[in-house]
Design a protein around this motif. Structure first.
Motif, short mmCIF file in Angstrom:
data_model
loop_
_atom_site.label_atom_id
_atom_site.label_comp_id
_atom_site.label_asym_id
_atom_site.label_seq_id
_atom_site.Cartn_x
_atom_site.Cartn_y
_atom_site.Cartn_z
N SER A 64 -5.71 3.29 -11.90
CA SER A 64 -5.47 3.79 -10.55
C SER A 64 -5.19 5.28 -10.56
O SER A 64 -4.77 5.87 -11.56
N ASP A 72 -3.85 6.50 -4.33
CA ASP A 72 -4.04 5.27 -3.56
C ASP A 72 -5.30 4.52 -3.98
O ASP A 72 -5.62 3.49 -3.41
N ILE A 73 -6.02 5.09 -4.92
CA ILE A 73 -7.30 4.47 -5.32
C ILE A 73 -7.10 3.59 -6.54
O ILE A 73 -6.54 4.02 -7.56
N ASN A 75 -9.15 1.35 -1.75
CA ASN A 75 -8.34 2.44 -1.20
C ASN A 75 -7.15 1.86 -0.43
O ASN A 75 -7.31 1.31 0.65
N ASP A 115 -11.22 8.41 0.95
CA ASP A 115 -11.42 9.21 -0.26
C ASP A 115 -12.87 9.01 -0.71
O ASP A 115 -13.55 8.09 -0.22
N PRO A 120 -10.04 3.97 4.40
CA PRO A 120 -8.67 3.46 4.21
C PRO A 120 -8.65 1.93 4.29
O PRO A 120 -9.25 1.35 5.20
#
Ligand SMILES: [Cu+2]
Lengths: 168, 201
Positions: free
Chosen positions: A30, A33-34, A59, A65, A103
């Motif tokens: 990771s 947030d990915i 995500n 992203d 998101p």
């Protein structure tokens, strides 16, 4: 109603078997947030000038992203491509803008679809190899991952038998 | 009385499930039958002449009387071509001596980059009974036409290019007629059956 119960139990057992076989060799990375789920590549033929690589991007953050690229010491470069098969014809195109992950969304890079492509691998990838690479995201930045080299696609249950018969 | 009713419900339940299976399986076989009948008349299996990865000339006449598999691809292919070759290698090792009774031809649609040398090295990863073939652009074009297959050079970013190409594995019977397509997504047992049927054709 015992006949229905038996069917229900059989179906339940079958689904547990399928789930456990696909999760057996999963590994994750990771960056912010990915989450990068189970990066993998297939065994490569001798002298293969390119090799596809696959993973799942999730995500968990509030903003989109984009996977914009990557690199590895084991290949000249990594490109992002889109594959499609229509009417029995396979087509591959560059994705110069990368792959956006909205998101809360999850994007699969998988055989027959979007993939990373290792250009000029330094050597053929053998089953069980772990290929170190760095992935670049527009927001989350760079993250080091390892692509595990396997014979079959990630979601197919492993075939225990029939791995012989090759002349590498 | 209650037990008898319960038993009847169970029996009817089994009958309905079995009827459902029968209905689905007959529909499936009906769907497959016309597809095979129509492919039998498709224009597949015309003349071609190419050079193998071992430098030998090979044409459709040298294959006369022998069933064969043929598919189009190239080594700068990230997924479908190597996977098809690995799968064919697996199927051939499972068929054992039966796999001696047909030829397997991998025709490159990218003879520009797929030199005989590169193909020779690439093919060491697969069953040694599989032959890679290449030709001049005219010879490649003729081979594509012979199987009603398609290939096109397409530029990629950064001056590179890729090849759009037909992915199916064509089955050609001993008499030179088209015997259908081997689809790498269909169950392994179906593919083995098709190959065994081809051998006995
Ligand atoms: Cu690609």
């Amino acid at each position: 109603m015992s006949c229905f119960n038996k069917v229900a139990i059989a179906l339940g057992l079958a689904s547990i078997t399928i789930l456990s076989s696909s999760a057996a060799s999963a590994h994750d990375f990771s960056a912010g947030d990915i989450r990068i789920g189970h990066p993998w590549s297939r065994i490569a033929p001798a002298a293969a000038p390119v090799m596809g690589a696959y993973l799942t991007l999730t995500n968990a953050g509030p903003e989109a992203d984009t996977l914009v690229g990557g690199s590895t010491p084991l290949a000249e470069r990594i490109e992002i491509h889109q594959m499609s098969i229509e009417g029995g014809v396979a087509r591959m195109r560059s994705l110069p803008d990368g792959i956006e992950i909205a998101p809360g969304a999850s994007v699969d890079l998988a055989p027959g679809g979007a993939h990373l492509m290792f250009i000029k691998p330094a050597r053929p990838f053998a089953e069980g190899d772990r290929i170190e690479a760095t992935l670049e995201f527009a927001r989350a930045g760079s993250v080091r991952v390892e692509f595990v080299v396997q014979r079959n696609a990630a979601k197919e249950p492993d075939r225990a038998d029939d791995h012989g018969g090759h002349t590498p | 009385m209650n037990r008898v009713r319960l038993f009847r419900i169970c029996v009817w339940g089994v009958v309905i499930v079995l009827a459902g299976f029968l209905l689905v399986s007959t529909q499936l076989s009906e769907q497959q039958a016309p597809a095979e009948a129509s492919t039998g008349t498709a224009r597949v299996g015309g003349p071609f002449s190419l050079t193998s990865h071992e430098g030998e000339r090979l044409d459709n006449r040298s294959l006369a009387g022998r069933p064969y598999l043929v598919f189009f691809g190239f080594t700068h292919c990230p997924e479908i071509c190597p996977t098809t070759l690995f799968e064919l290698t697996d199927l051939m090792s499972e068929l054992g001596a039966d796999a001696d009774k047909f030829e397997v031809l991998f025709i490159t649609v990218d003879s520009e980059r797929d030199t005989q040398e590169l193909l020779a090295s690439y093919m060491t990863s697969f069953d040694s009974r599989i032959t890679a073939l290449r030709g001049s652009s005219e010879e490649t074009e003729t081979a594509l036409k012979a199987f009603s297959a398609y290939a096109k050079k397409v530029p990629l970013e950064g001056g590179q290019y890729t090849m759009d190409h037909t992915t199916g594995v064509y089955l050609i019977k001993g008499d030179g007629s088209f015997g259908g397509i081997l689809d790498m997504h269909e169950p392994r047992e179906t593919r083995l059956q098709k190959l065994r049927r081809l051998v006995s054709s």
